[in-house]
Design a protein around this motif. Structure first.
Motif, PDB file in Angstrom:
ATOM      1  N   VAL A 338       4.649   4.065  -1.822  1.00  0.00           N
ATOM      2  CA  VAL A 338       5.354   3.503  -0.661  1.00  0.00           C
ATOM      3  C   VAL A 338       4.584   2.245  -0.248  1.00  0.00           C
ATOM      4  CG1 VAL A 338       6.116   3.889   1.701  1.00  0.00           C
ATOM      5  CG2 VAL A 338       6.127   5.783   0.055  1.00  0.00           C
ATOM      6  N   LEU A 339       5.317   1.165  -0.137  1.00  0.00           N
ATOM      7  CA  LEU A 339       4.673  -0.152  -0.021  1.00  0.00           C
ATOM      8  C   LEU A 339       5.002  -0.795   1.326  1.00  0.00           C
ATOM      9  CD1 LEU A 339       5.228  -2.739  -2.866  1.00  0.00           C
ATOM     10  CD2 LEU A 339       6.161  -3.229  -0.624  1.00  0.00           C
ATOM     11  N   TYR A 340       4.071  -1.603   1.823  1.00  0.00           N
ATOM     12  CA  TYR A 340       4.387  -2.469   2.966  1.00  0.00           C
ATOM     13  C   TYR A 340       4.170  -3.911   2.545  1.00  0.00           C
ATOM     14  CZ  TYR A 340       4.733  -4.937   7.260  1.00  0.00           C
ATOM     15  OH  TYR A 340       5.154  -5.845   8.206  1.00  0.00           O
ATOM     16  N   GLY A 366       2.105   6.366   6.714  1.00  0.00           N
ATOM     17  CA  GLY A 366       2.069   7.023   5.401  1.00  0.00           C
ATOM     18  C   GLY A 366       2.255   6.058   4.243  1.00  0.00           C
ATOM     19  N   VAL A 367       2.183   4.735   4.551  1.00  0.00           N
ATOM     20  CA  VAL A 367       2.312   3.727   3.499  1.00  0.00           C
ATOM     21  C   VAL A 367       1.108   3.820   2.554  1.00  0.00           C
ATOM     22  CG1 VAL A 367       2.263   1.215   3.082  1.00  0.00           C
ATOM     23  CG2 VAL A 367       3.770   2.172   4.846  1.00  0.00           C
ATOM     24  N   GLU A 368       1.362   3.568   1.262  1.00  0.00           N
ATOM     25  CA  GLU A 368       0.301   3.749   0.255  1.00  0.00           C
ATOM     26  C   GLU A 368      -0.179   2.442  -0.383  1.00  0.00           C
ATOM     27  OE1 GLU A 368       1.850   7.962  -1.561  1.00  0.00           O
ATOM     28  OE2 GLU A 368       3.160   6.214  -1.632  1.00  0.00           O
ATOM     29  N   ARG A 369       0.579   1.382  -0.185  1.00  0.00           N
ATOM     30  CA  ARG A 369       0.178   0.084  -0.777  1.00  0.00           C
ATOM     31  C   ARG A 369       0.505  -1.007   0.222  1.00  0.00           C
ATOM     32  NH1 ARG A 369       1.884  -0.920  -6.710  1.00  0.00           N
ATOM     33  NH2 ARG A 369      -0.138   0.072  -7.000  1.00  0.00           N
ATOM     34  N   PHE A 370      -0.457  -1.911   0.453  1.00  0.00           N
ATOM     35  CA  PHE A 370      -0.265  -2.997   1.403  1.00  0.00           C
ATOM     36  C   PHE A 370      -0.298  -4.314   0.636  1.00  0.00           C
ATOM     37  CE2 PHE A 370      -1.624  -6.168   4.466  1.00  0.00           C
ATOM     38  CZ  PHE A 370      -0.817  -5.874   5.559  1.00  0.00           C
TER      39      PHE A 370
END
Ligand code: GLA
Length: 743
Positions: A338-340, A366-370
């Motif tokens: 899950v990306l932002y 709960g985002v997993e990639r920034f």
């Protein structure tokens, strides 16, 4: 005739060896043995539910004999005979269904290859010479009758899906130079018919992936890009249906996709006999590839498949093939995190404090990639300057990227960065230092698009520079992901450093060098994932897909528009590769307001991302987002690795859309349903699921929404597939998401 038949395992090896993108294909497929019957002079590939056959006619032409549902091993398929003479205008053989015709002799059908020798000869007659089978791949050598040109046709067949890969190697065997005017990867032929129709994809920026249908009649339909890259005007994919009764679940479908990210063409012809040919490869427009004696050119791979079970199954076969045999890690590919990405929130106004603030908010959801998008480098405060100068902007990031990257990692997320390595702003240090590095014709205008010019990646010094810049960026920063963008078409595609007769090689050399850079970066930085983006979905094809982990289908993030975009995308490409962000409401695209529920459910059909300004989200929004992100993590294996069933089509601005995804073990299914517009108090159509185990019992639970009163919580797969489920969906932009689980 020479034979070197040593049949071993199919590894898609021949394609991999010669067609660079496939070199990273992962899992070795199971055994498939191409067969040759010397008595009838027939070659056969049997794979999955498909048989493909071709034969050598008495004059030495290699003709397509059959492509369709799998036949019995001893079914007669030959011998090949030349098309009879119809009239003086259509002499014997002129309309034969050749696998790979040279332009020469009396041919009137569309050739796959056209050359001219320096002495003015333009006649090329390709006749069968010999074959070899190696690692399950078939290679057939065709020779010009005067031994001027050798063409090796390569065939692979995927046992799981029946997808056949075809490409050609063209070698100049003569003592003089020649120029290739056009070179296809393959011609696919279908027998005479009057009821074929063609499906294809068209689009434009922010409006990609429109599914079109037209009857195939005599005359040609040309799908193509003359833009230097894949483009979104057409996508290099086609599907052909037969008869009037085809739909998602039923009917013959032949489909294909070209693994090439440069200018391409797929041409669909119906000749005067009603025979259909699909010829695809390098775009002949402005093509000219010079071969000195002894030199050769490899075409891209053109994949083709067949199913008797409609458009839905055609897509699923292609998806399965992409997931297992095209994507870099194949079946071992990681799930999309899950990306932002803050592009829509901040545009170029990225800085350390602002990004850290967003990262904190994202992590809490709960985002997993920034991912930091455009604006972090050089003098990049707008799209007018800085492109090409890949050093951190110290005004925005005074201490470099490290503090932000560390912070993102501390928050438990991986870190990603936007790059557009093939481009340069004219207002950049790189362009000032190397004005000759861009595509250009000397003393002519250099047309800009988005204030930028295209670096000529075909040049070895430019290629070395681009690799070195990215290699250093990845070596010096703890980066897990690159969003690799590409934001304009080619113009004035000159390569003045080459002699005039070699300049048009740019169309091949550029794309090959792009692939080479991607491949070497992946090898050197195996922990880094890459997204292919091109102002949205203008560079999505099986070539780039073999070297990237995901793609960006469109800059249009309007959740309603996205339904059609994603539906069109899914015709050809796997949801596992399709990133989709939840962004702000009302949308910048249409000023349309939609609930967070609608936006999340729409984005959960692929790889989920968030692109909204999280600083403006209320606590209630955050709670909603946490709910969906948690729900997504519980279903993403099914969405990304399972089978997709399109239940209601959103194409042509339809009011309804519904899909379901079924996990490979059939224990979980996920249903998404959307209503763009309510009308006349009409109920949402009953949704009948597909692909479930009919005897297993599935419990239904909702991520969002509800079913009509009286709907059981638990019922058999047969019930959900035959009886179906009625959802309570009402009003504009309402949606539901449900999960079906079998113990
Ligand atoms: C392209 C991309 C966008 C964004 C911008 C940045 O348009 O498609 O997602 O990255 O460039 O300039």
């Amino acid at each position: 005739m020479k034979q070197h038949a040593s049949t071993r395992r199919l590894a898609l090896a021949l394609a991999a060896a010669f067609a660079a993108p496939l070199a990273v294909a992962a899992t070795p497929p199971r055994e498939v043995a191409p067969r040759y019957d010397a008595s009838s002079h027939v070659f056969r590939l049997d794979a999955g539910k498909v048989t493909y056959a071709m034969g050598v006619d008495p004059d030495g032409r290699l003709q397509t004999l059959y492509w369709g549902a799998r036949l019995a091993a001893d079914d007669p398929l030959g011998p090949a005979t030349p098309a009879p003479e119809r009239s003086s205008f259509d002499p014997k053989g002129a309309l034969s269904r050749q696998e790979y015709a040279g332009w020469g002799g009396n041919i009137t059908a569309m050739p796959a290859l056209k050359v001219k020798f320096d002495d003015g000869n333009r006649d090329l007659i390709l006749r069968y010479d010999s074959y070899r089978i190696d690692h399950g791949a078939l290679a057939i050598l065709m020779r010009d009758v005067k031994a001027g040109v050798d063409v090796t046709l390569r065939y692979t067949a995927d046992p799981a899906t029946g997808v056949i890969g075809r490409s050609a190697r063209i070698e100049n065997k003569s003592t003089q130079a020649l120029t290739i005017d056009s070179a296809a990867a393959a011609t696919w032929s279908l027998p005479s018919g009057s009821d074929y129709s063609l499906r294809y994809l068209t689009g434009t920026w922010a409006g990609e992936w429109h599914l079109q249908t037209r009857a195939i009649t005599q005359g040609a339909t040309v799908l193509e890009s003359r833009r230097g890259s894949t483009g979104d005007e057409n996508n290099p994919w086609f599907a052909i249906n037969r008869g009037g009764a085809w739909n998602e679940e039923h009917g013959d479908v032949w489909f294909g996709a070209l693994a090439w990210s440069g200018s391409w063409q797929i041409r669909v012809d119906e000749d005067i006999l009603g025979q259909v040919r699909v010829t695809g490869g390098f775009n002949p427009f402005d093509f000219g590839y010079r071969l000195k004696p002894g030199e050769s050119l490899d075409t891209p791979v053109f994949y083709g498949g067949y199913t008797a079970d409609g458009m839905g199954e055609a897509s699923r076969l292609l998806h399965r093939f992409e997931k297992a045999s095209v994507l870099p890690h194949g079946e071992q590919a990681k799930l999309r995190p899950v990306l932002y990405n803050s592009w829509e929130a901040t545009e170029f106004k990225v800085d350390e404090a602002g990004q850290e603030q967003l990262a904190e908010r994202a992590a809490k959801l709960g985002v997993e990639r920034f991912v930091v998008d455009d604006g972090w480098f050089g003098a990049r405060n707008s799209d007018h300057a800085g492109l090409g100068d890949w050093t951190v902007n110290r005004t925005k990031f005074p201490n470099g990227l490290k503090p932000l990257i560390d912070k993102v990692h501390t928050l438990g997320m991986s870190f990603g960065l936007w790059v557009e390595p093939e481009m340069v702003n004219s207002d950049s240090d790189l362009y000032r230092a190397h004005p000759d590095w861009v595509l250009n014709f000397p003393d002519r205008q250099r047309s800009e698009g988005r204030n930028q010019l295209v670096l000529n990646l075909a040049r070895e010094d430019v290629k070395a520079h681009v690799f070195e810049v990215l290699d250093r960026l990845l070596a010096e920063n703890d980066i897990q992901f690159l969003k690799w963008d590409y934001n304009r078409n080619w113009s004035e595609p000159g390569w003045p450093q080459m002699s005039p007769d070699e300049q048009q090689k740019v169309y091949v050399a550029y794309t090959r060098n792009l692939y080479d850079i991607l491949r070497r970066l992946r090898e050197k930085h195996p922990g880094v994932e890459i997204e292919s983006c091109s102002g949205g979905g203008a560079r999505v094809d099986l070539g780039v897909m073999a070297l990237t982990d995901e793609v960006w289908p469109s800059d249009n993030t309007d959740a309603s528009d996205r339904l059609s975009i994603q539906d069109g995308f899914s015709q050809a490409y796997a949801p596992a590769t399709m990133m989709s962000w939840v962004t702000g409401s009302p949308t910048w695209v249409n000023n349309r307001a939609m609930s967070l529920d609608f936006r999340f459910l729409s984005s959960m059909q692929g790889g989920l991302g968030i692109g909204a300004n999280l600083l403006t989200w209320s606590e209630a929004d955050n709670t909603t987002a946490r709910h969906y992100i948690t729900a997504y993590k519980a279903i993403r294996t099914t969405v990304q690795r399972g089978d997709l069933y399109r239940l209601l089509s959103p194409q042509n601005r339809a009011a309804w859309s519904a899909t379901s995804s079924v996990s490979t073990d059939r224990k979980q299914a996920v249903l998404f349903a959307f209503q763009r517009q309510g009308e006349e108090a009409r109920a949402f159509p009953t949704l009948r699921l597909q692909g479930l185990d009919p005897v297993a019992r599935y419990r239904m639970r909702f991520i969002h929404g509800a079913a009509v009163p009286g709907t059981p919580e638990v019922a058999s797969g047969a019930y959900w597939m035959a009886h179906g489920v009625d959802l309570l969906i009402k009003g504009d932009f309402d949606a539901a998401g449900a999960v079906f689980e079998a113990p």
